[in-house]
Each structure stands twice: as structure tokens, then as C-alpha cells.
Design a protein around this motif. Structure first.
Motif, short mmCIF file in Angstrom:
data_model
loop_
_atom_site.label_atom_id
_atom_site.label_comp_id
_atom_site.label_asym_id
_atom_site.label_seq_id
_atom_site.Cartn_x
_atom_site.Cartn_y
_atom_site.Cartn_z
N GLY A 145 -24.88 -42.67 -46.77
CA GLY A 145 -25.51 -43.14 -45.46
C GLY A 145 -26.27 -44.28 -45.91
N LEU A 146 -26.88 -44.75 -47.13
CA LEU A 146 -27.69 -45.64 -47.51
C LEU A 146 -26.61 -47.02 -47.74
CD1 LEU A 146 -30.23 -44.43 -50.01
CD2 LEU A 146 -30.59 -45.29 -47.72
N GLY A 150 -25.35 -51.68 -45.27
CA GLY A 150 -25.07 -53.00 -45.51
C GLY A 150 -24.10 -53.32 -44.45
N SER A 151 -23.23 -52.69 -43.90
CA SER A 151 -22.41 -52.65 -42.80
C SER A 151 -22.97 -53.27 -41.55
CB SER A 151 -21.25 -51.54 -42.53
OG SER A 151 -20.51 -51.50 -43.76
N LEU A 152 -24.18 -52.27 -41.34
CA LEU A 152 -25.23 -52.55 -40.31
C LEU A 152 -25.64 -53.74 -40.17
CD1 LEU A 152 -26.67 -51.50 -37.65
CD2 LEU A 152 -28.10 -50.48 -39.23
N PHE A 153 -26.26 -54.27 -41.36
CA PHE A 153 -27.21 -55.37 -41.16
C PHE A 153 -26.05 -56.71 -41.65
CE2 PHE A 153 -30.44 -52.57 -42.59
CZ PHE A 153 -31.42 -52.85 -41.69
N ALA A 266 -22.52 -49.52 -34.80
CA ALA A 266 -24.10 -49.79 -35.00
C ALA A 266 -24.88 -48.67 -34.89
CB ALA A 266 -24.67 -50.95 -34.66
N ALA A 267 -24.74 -47.83 -33.93
CA ALA A 267 -25.58 -46.66 -33.84
C ALA A 267 -25.05 -45.64 -34.86
CB ALA A 267 -25.22 -45.92 -32.49
N ARG A 268 -23.93 -45.43 -35.25
CA ARG A 268 -23.61 -44.52 -36.37
C ARG A 268 -23.95 -45.11 -37.70
NH1 ARG A 268 -17.66 -43.72 -39.03
NH2 ARG A 268 -18.25 -42.37 -40.73
N TRP A 269 -23.92 -46.16 -38.02
CA TRP A 269 -24.63 -46.63 -39.24
C TRP A 269 -26.08 -46.47 -39.11
CZ3 TRP A 269 -20.96 -51.35 -38.19
CH2 TRP A 269 -19.70 -51.19 -38.79
N PHE A 274 -29.68 -40.58 -42.27
CA PHE A 274 -30.46 -39.33 -42.12
C PHE A 274 -29.61 -38.16 -41.94
CE2 PHE A 274 -32.57 -43.04 -40.39
CZ PHE A 274 -33.61 -43.09 -41.03
N VAL A 275 -28.35 -38.42 -40.95
CA VAL A 275 -27.45 -37.34 -40.69
C VAL A 275 -26.60 -36.76 -41.61
CG1 VAL A 275 -25.59 -36.81 -39.16
CG2 VAL A 275 -27.28 -38.05 -38.25
#
Length: 409
Positions: A145-146, A150-153, A266-269, A274-275
Motif C-alpha cells: 500500500g505504501l 508513489g504512483s498516485l503522487f 487514483a482512488a485505488r492507490w 489502509f485496505v
């Protein structure tokens, strides 16, 4: 042999640091998927097909480099390999702002592929090293998750900033940001012996590559990557366009198909840290990972078949959200099962072969998907076929059923 009541306390900080460092290294790579198809002329490229080649080159190079990196980690400390990876990642990201022409970019993308091999295998080895049977799933979910932040940002800020300050400047900024991974690794990861040197031979068993457990894990990793990273991720914007047209009306706002697909990803990342950690923690419970894996596979098979259907946009978004949640769960569970096996056998050999299978699935997925969707009713065939493959994976775990893997097995 350790039991649940006397398992040793583990240090999770190194895994978290490696995940955050990997996120920094992913900034430049993720930015390319948004910016390069638009600003390819600034990179000195001659045509769009070169963009496709460059975005695939890093995955293809990983197939032969994973065994080399696995051997590399058997000879050098984990910290050394990770620092090399960060330096490579910072160099390639900076190079995106300076490189011109196809050949220069091919070198950069291949170098990034090697950096990712070092980062990904290093992260998996760290989870095996620092986790125990009571928290391995949770730690694997946290790691997965963490690092995907990097993909999100990278995509979010890369897409925004390239239109403001230019492609070159964004690449240089992300390259500098990646450099902060060096002190993170240096001061947080202990300088220990190579992984292969610290293995306690008395507690390890030889790798039986014909073992049903190992075969199932490798096949599951390949097929899940093919369906999630390959089919779903590569065709999502096309499915939006196929189902709803180039422009989609949503809550009174008109969005392009690509923009809506980007928001879904983006919502998934965003929820992954958390999930994924929650799924991993649940799988660490007394019932183990396999029942949760089978349930998720059956659920994914059901909802996958709904993707190409003519649903309302809001119902379709609910389906896609459910699929993205199942993707998070499946990736976490299969990675955790691979680490369970690696803990009781040769971690380097098992995880190296497993990661090769995952990358092979991710590389084959887009190719096979685009061959199928080009047919008449192609989207139906692609996603119905995906549902069948999910059922196949569920069946190989159900018949015969497999107990929870633990290091003590």
C-alpha cells in the motif's frame, strides 16, 4: 518452532522505510504514463509508437534481470542493493529531463527496470526477513500500500505540473526528490550480511519446484497480474469510452474517458495503504489466507463479467470500485502466500521466480487484451475470459484445499 504465543517481536520500521523509498523512486516512472504520451516531442521522440515501446521496455528488461538481482542479493547486504537502486532511480528520473532520442530513452528505461528489480525484490526479501507468522500478511499489505503512493503522487502531480512548468523541469524535480531515498535507507536499514549468508540452513528446506503449494502460488501470481495489471489497467479507459463515449457526465460534471479512468486508479492507490494492511491483518488470523483468497477470487469472477455490460454510469462505478477493492485484496494475499513459502524455503529462489511470473503476467496482459478487444464483442470476450480465469485460480486452491502456510509448516 515458534507458536502464536511466543513469536519473536519484529521490527517493522525497515519495511516501512523501504516502501516509502520505493514510492519516491516511482515518482518519475509514474509521471511518464501521464506526460510522455503528450510531451513525447520534448523528449526527442519521432512518433507515438516509440512511447509505447519505452513504457514497455522497463517491464521486459525485468524478466531476465530478476534472476541476476536475486543472485546479487545473495552476495551483498540488502542496504547496499537498495542504495544502488535509489541511485539508479534518481539518475534515470533526472535523465528523463535531459535525454533526447529513442536510444537514450531506451537506456534510461532499461536502467529503471533494473532499479525496480532491486527495489521490488529487496522489499519482498525485507518482508520475509522482518515479519513473523503472526504479522506477515499485515506487513506485506502495508508495504504494498505504501509504495503505491508513489504512483498516485507521480501521476497526480506529474500531470498537473508538466502543464505549468514543463516536462523537463518536472523530471528534474522528481529526480532530486528521489535522492532523499539514499539517507532514508542508509540510516534506517542495518548493514548486515547478505541474505544468502544469514540463512539458517537447519530451518530451511530445499525448494521443491513441483510442490503443489509453490506451483499454485507462481501460477496465481502470473494470472492475477495478467488480469489486474494487464487486462484491467490497460483497457480501463477504453472500456469507459466503449460503454459511455469519450465524454462522461457524472454528478453534473463532464469528464473525458481517460480522466475518469485516472480518477478510478487514483482512488485505488489512495485507499491501498489502509485496505491492503487490513486484508493482510485479516489473513494473519486463525483461518489463514486461503479461505479469504478463494472468496475474493469467486467475488472477482462474478463482478469482472459485469464490466462490459450496458449499465448506468453509477452502477458501473460501483462495479469498478468492487473490482479495485478485490484487486487490492488479491495482490496482498498472493504476495503474502509467496512470502509464507519463502520463509520456510529459499527466500531468494522462491521470490525471484514468483516475481518473474508476476512481471510475465503483467507484460502479457496488455498484449493479449488488445488482441481480444479488437474482435467483434471483444470487450465481452476479454472480461468473460477473465472471469473464467479467476474461477480457475479459485479451483486450484480449493481442490484440494490448502491449509494456511506458515514458516513452521
Amino acid at each position: 518452532m515458534f507458536t502464536k504465543s511466543n513469536l519473536p517481536v519484529t521490527d517493522t520500521k525497515p519495511v516501512i522505510v523501504i516502501a516509502l523509498t520505493t514510492a519516491l523512486c516511482l515518482l518519475g516512472d509514474s509521471m511518464l504514463y501521464i506526460a510522455l504520451p503528450i510531451y513525447w516531442r520534448e523528449a526527442g521522440l519521432a512518433s507515438l509508437w516509440e512511447v509505447g515501446l519505452l513504457l514497455s521496455a522497463n517491464r521486459l528488461i525485468r524478466l531476465p534481470t530478476h534472476p541476476l538481482v536475486g543472485w546479487f542479493y545473495s552476495k551483498i547486504p540488502l542496504r547496499t542493493g537498495l542504495i544502488i537502486a535509489v541511485v539508479l532511480a534518481a539518475t534515470t528520473t533526472t535523465g528523463y529531463g535531459l535525454g533526447k532520442g529513442l536510444w537514450a530513452w531506451l537506456v534510461l528505461r532499461c536502467a529503471w527496470g533494473m532499479a525496480w528489480s532491486l527495489l521490488r525484490l529487496g522489499g519482498l526479501f525485507a518482508v520475509v526477513k522482518y515479519a513473523n507468522d503472526n504479522n506477515r500478511g499485515h506487513l506485506m499489505g502495508t508495504y504494498n500500500g505504501l509504495y503505491r503512493l508513489g504512483s498516485l503522487f507521480g501521476m497526480l502531480f506529474g500531470g498537473i505540473l508538466t502543464g505549468i512548468i514543463g516536462f523537463k523541469n518536472v523530471a528534474l524535480i522528481f529526480g532530486v526528490a528521489t535522492c532523499f531515498g539514499v539517507p532514508l535507507i542508509f540510516f534506517s536499514i542495518p548493514q548486515e550480511q547478505p541474505i544468502g549468508s544469514v540463512t539458517n540452513k537447519s530451518t530451511k528446506t530445499p525448494v521443491d519446484w513441483m510442490s503443489k503449494g509453490i506451483t499454485r502460488i507462481i501460477l496465481s501470481g502470473l494470472l492475477v497480474a495478467l488480469l489486474i495489471q494487464g487486462l484491467l489497467n490497460s483497457t480501463l479507459s477504453l472500456v469507459v469510452k466503449h460503454n459511455f463515449g469519450s465524454d462522461v457526465g457524472l454528478f453534473g460534471i463532464t469528464l473525458g474517458a481517460a480522466a475518469l479512468a485516472g480518477l478510478i486508479q487514483a482512488a485505488r492507490w489512495t485507499w491501498e495503504p489502509f485496505v491492503a494492511a487490513l486484508i493482510g491483518r485479516l489473513s494473519d488470523g486463525p483461518k489463514g489466507r486461503v479461505p479469504l483468497l478463494i472468496f475474493t477470487l469467486l467475488w472477482a469472477a462474478l463482478i469482472f463479467s459485469l464490466v462490459p455490460l450496458n449499465l448506468s454510469i453509477y452502477l458501473w462505478l460501483a462495479v469498478i470500485t468492487a473490482i479495485m477493492l478485490s484487486a487490492t485484496s488479491l495482490t496482498t494475499l498472493v504476495d503474502s502466500l509467496a512470502s509464507d513459502i519463502a520463509k520456510s524455503a529459499s527466500s531468494i529462489s522462491v521470490l525471484t521466480v514468483y516475481q518473474i511470473a508476476v512481471d510475465l503476467g503483467a507484460a502479457l496482459g496488455p498484449l493479449l487484451s488488445y488482441l481480444v478487444v479488437a474482435l467483434k464483442h471483444g470487450f465481452f470476450y476479454a472480461y468473460a475470459g477473465g472471469s473464467i480465469l479467476f474461477l480457475v485460480v479459485a479451483a486450484i486452491w480449493r481442490f484440494p484445499s490448502q491449509p494456511k502456510f506458515t514458516a513452521a509448516d
